[in-house]
Write an enzyme that holds these catalytic residues in place. Structure first.
Site, PDB file in Angstrom:
ATOM      1  N   GLY A 336       0.823  -1.205   0.000  1.00 16.61           N
ATOM      2  CA  GLY A 336       0.000   0.000   0.000  1.00 16.61           C
ATOM      3  C   GLY A 336       0.859   1.258   0.000  1.00 16.61           C
ATOM      4  O   GLY A 336       1.961   1.290  -0.559  1.00 16.61           O
ATOM      5  N   SER A 337       0.395   2.288   0.664  1.00 18.34           N
ATOM      6  CA  SER A 337       1.071   3.586   0.633  1.00 18.34           C
ATOM      7  C   SER A 337       2.387   3.612   1.406  1.00 18.34           C
ATOM      8  O   SER A 337       3.140   4.584   1.304  1.00 18.34           O
ATOM      9  CB  SER A 337       0.139   4.677   1.171  1.00 18.34           C
ATOM     10  OG  SER A 337      -0.952   4.865   0.292  1.00 18.34           O
ATOM     11  N   THR A 338       2.693   2.556   2.182  1.00 20.89           N
ATOM     12  CA  THR A 338       4.008   2.515   2.835  1.00 20.89           C
ATOM     13  C   THR A 338       5.124   2.379   1.798  1.00 20.89           C
ATOM     14  O   THR A 338       6.302   2.570   2.120  1.00 20.89           O
ATOM     15  CB  THR A 338       4.102   1.341   3.830  1.00 20.89           C
ATOM     16  OG1 THR A 338       3.939   0.102   3.132  1.00 20.89           O
ATOM     17  CG2 THR A 338       3.036   1.461   4.912  1.00 20.89           C
ATOM     18  N   TYR A 339       4.762   2.067   0.563  1.00 25.42           N
ATOM     19  CA  TYR A 339       5.731   1.934  -0.536  1.00 25.42           C
ATOM     20  C   TYR A 339       6.140   3.307  -1.092  1.00 25.42           C
ATOM     21  O   TYR A 339       7.175   3.430  -1.758  1.00 25.42           O
ATOM     22  CB  TYR A 339       5.079   1.100  -1.639  1.00 25.42           C
ATOM     23  CG  TYR A 339       6.024   0.364  -2.564  1.00 25.42           C
ATOM     24  CD1 TYR A 339       7.075  -0.400  -2.072  1.00 25.42           C
ATOM     25  CD2 TYR A 339       5.826   0.386  -3.947  1.00 25.42           C
ATOM     26  CE1 TYR A 339       7.909  -1.104  -2.923  1.00 25.42           C
ATOM     27  CE2 TYR A 339       6.651  -0.311  -4.802  1.00 25.42           C
ATOM     28  CZ  TYR A 339       7.690  -1.066  -4.286  1.00 25.42           C
ATOM     29  OH  TYR A 339       8.506  -1.772  -5.126  1.00 25.42           O
TER      30      TYR A 339
END
Length: 635
Positions: A336-339
């Site tokens: 998800g957005s942790t990437y």
């Protein structure tokens, strides 16, 4: 007149020669056989004769302890009363004896099977447990009937115990009774050279090993923990009766393993997860020490030591929550957005973006015939790199992924550890999926499936699409960035300790390699992640923190929406979005990084970030949350 035929002297002499030759050949055969047995095969038959005359009665060794970084014992041994049978003194039918004993003390079919297997493996030599962990009532009942059972007695034996039950079960693992497969593996450890050595066979320790590690650290460090069983060398008659003890060799206890794990932090995080499923990994970036390794739900490893009962096994195996599944090690999730921080760093390193370069976000990104939507209706307006991370702007990363291309992304992410085996000291680590054009060619069979389409690249920018990584990999990646590109292999065991001298031999690995990253670019990403916790998506969770931490929330789709609007409460539980979070602290010199997922919980800012905040509060400032019961050391 009667005439007699003259005997044929030549025929008679011929028969004499044949008989002589036959006797000579037989004599030569006997002489050759004698030479073969006495000279060439002497060693082999001498060993067989010795084995028929001498038996080895094993004495199990105490297993090494499992100790956390602060000296708290989380895997230990204890003594309990056991009903034992001396095989040499038992006369008559073994089944009949067990049937008579079962009238006094309850003996399960599993106890019966294990005992008979031990007898077969040991040639009916030695003393073996029939029933373990007797209570006071059972002990008293047997002692009153002891006279009826010669060769049967009650003794104290050492057993494995995990005093904190479910705590850290996936990383510690458990032991169980040795199987034939275990014996074959251990025999391979001895080596073919030793197997051909008569002395090695005489002193083989395999008969003395009754329990071995099955999973986790108990399995990985089996050869360190188990020690070397001792034995008594007993002279026996042809009927198997002991005559005298020729020699004794004492057992050597196993060595202790000292973990890098802070078991109090582990306990805190497991409590904070409550009934949620998920994975949590905390690492010290400068050393690679794994500080916490949480998989929820977990299980009680004590249930497996003497063999798990069928009801408990069925409950664990059939549960939809999969409590036996090691999520940090084997579970793969879209990040998800942790990437996004890693994507931004890749853009800086590959000169695809500058920190001040902006895009305009209308709330969507059109590519071909498909519209990729941002999570914020109406969009984020003008967005630079810091704002893209702080507000988690999807459109910024849709465009960035398109401009970079899948292979450029894969080339940058690989050294960080995405889609790679980290080498942690546990067996069964999953590799995950770091997509590339080569990966797709090698994964799919049909030519039309092997082709990479540009539209597949777009969703990679926000950590979706084919991206699938373990939480361990995500923690390893943020540790590598927090450590300014210096890569340390994550590990759970910090040292091996001698049980007598307490001398510790450090096992901490050295630097693996360095990633050539521009310090200025790293500073841009770290500052943006710090701002995430100050004014961005995780600001509410980190309000009032007594330290500066960087973070990034993430919410990952479990299945495709197919253009339908996602409604958390109306979606089946196991299809709801995952909540993710990554963090490092303190910001100026990180001593801990965190990566975590709360399965099917929803938004990362709401469900994951608060757990990370409380974990950091404890580890950095020593603050314990009021809602969690205080840690208590086991008696």
């Amino acid at each position: 007149m009667v005439s007699f035929k003259k005997p044929n002297l030549d025929s008679f002499q011929k028969r004499i020669h044949i008989a002589t030759l036959f006797v000579t050949v037989c004599f030569l055969l006997l002489a050759t056989r004698l030479v073969w047995l006495q000279l060439i095969q002497h060693g082999r038959y001498s060993l067989l004769a010795e084995n028929n005359r001498i038996a080895l009665v094993p004495a199990p060794a105490n297993r090494g302890l499992v100790i956390d970084r602060s000296g708290i014992v989380i895997g230990r041994n204890y003594s309990a009363l056991t009903l034992e049978v001396n095989a040499e003194e038992v006369k008559g039918n073994v089944d009949e004896l067990i049937n008579q004993l079962s009238e006094v003390i309850q003996i399960s079919p599993r106890d019966r099977r294990n005992f008979k297997r031990s007898l077969e493996d040991s040639r009916n030599m030695g003393t073996f447990p029939l029933r373990s962990m007797l209570n006071e009532t059972e002990t008293a009942r047997f002692m009153a009937n002891r006279y009826r059972f010669p060769g049967v007695d009650i003794r104290a034996r050492s057993f494995r115990e995990y005093p904190y039950n479910e705590l850290a079960s996936h990383l510690i693992g458990y032991i169980g009774r040795v199987s034939q497969k275990d014996k074959e593996r251990m025999q391979a450890e001895i080596g073919d050279a030793k197997a051909d050595d008569p002395d090695a066979l005489q002193t083989s320790f395999l008969p003395g090993i009754q329990y071995v590690g099955k999973i986790g650290l108990e399995q990985k460090y089996e050869s360190v923990l188990r020690g070397v069983p001792g034995y008594d060398q007993v002279e026996i008659t042809a009927g198997g009766r002991p005559v005298r003890t020729l020699s004794s060799s004492p057992s050597i206890p196993g060595k202790n393993i000292v973990l890098s794990v802070d078991i109090k932090l582990q306990y805190l995080v497991e409590q904070l997860y409550g009934n949620f499923r998920g994975a949590f990994v905390a690492i010290e970036p400068q050393t690679g020490d794994v500080l916490a390794f949480v998989s929820k739900p977990n299980f009680n490893p004590n249930d497996f030591v003497e063999g798990i009962d069928a009801v408990t096994w069925k409950e664990l195996n059939d549960s939809p929550s999969k409590p036996l599944y090691n999520r940090p090690l084997k579970g793969i999730y879209p990040p998800g957005s942790t990437y996004k921080p890693f994507m931004a760093l890749a853009a800086l390193e590959n000169k695809k973006r500058t920190p001040s370069q902006t895009i305009f976000d209308p709330g969507y990104f059109d590519f071909g015939n498909h519209t990729f939507r941002d999570d914020k209706k109406g969009g984020h307006g003008t967005v630079d790199m810091q704002k893209s991370i702080v507000e988690s702007c999807d459109t910024y990363y849709y465009m960035l992924a398109r401009d970079m291309g899948v292979d450029m992304i894969a080339k940058f992410m690989k050294p960080l550890g995405f889609g790679q085996i980290t080498g942690i000291d546990l067996d069964g680590e999953a590799r995950g999926v770091l997509p590339s054009t080569d990966w797709k060619k090698n994964t799919f069979k049909k030519p039309e499936q092997q082709k990479w389409y540009e539209g597949e690249t777009i969703s990679l920018g926000i950590g979706q699409g084919y991206n699938a990584f373990t939480i361990l990999q995500l923690a390893h990646a943020i540790a590598n960035v927090a450590n300014n590109g210096v890569v340390m292999k994550p590990h759970l065991v910090k040292a091996i300790e001698d049980p007598f001298t307490r001398h510790r031999e450090l096992t901490t690995p050295k630097e693996s390699y360095r990633i050539d990253l521009n310090p200025e670019n790293i500073a841009v990403i770290k500052n943006a992640m710090i701002e995430v916790n100050r004014s961005g998506t995780s600001a509410a969770a980190f309000q009032g923190a007594g330290y500066v931490a960087g973070g990034k929330t993430g919410t990952a789709q479990v299945f495709s929406l197919n253009s339908k609007e996602y409604k958390h409460g109306a979606t089946a539980e196991f299809l709801r979005d995952h909540a993710l979070f990554i963090a490092f602290a303190p910001a100026d010199k990180p001593t801990i990084v965190i990566a975590m997922v709360v399965e099917n919980a929803g938004f990362g800012a709401q469900y994951a970030a608060p757990i990370a905040r409380k974990a950091l509060d404890y580890y950095i400032d020593g603050k314990w949350p009021k809602e969690v019961p205080e840690w208590k050391r086991a008696p």
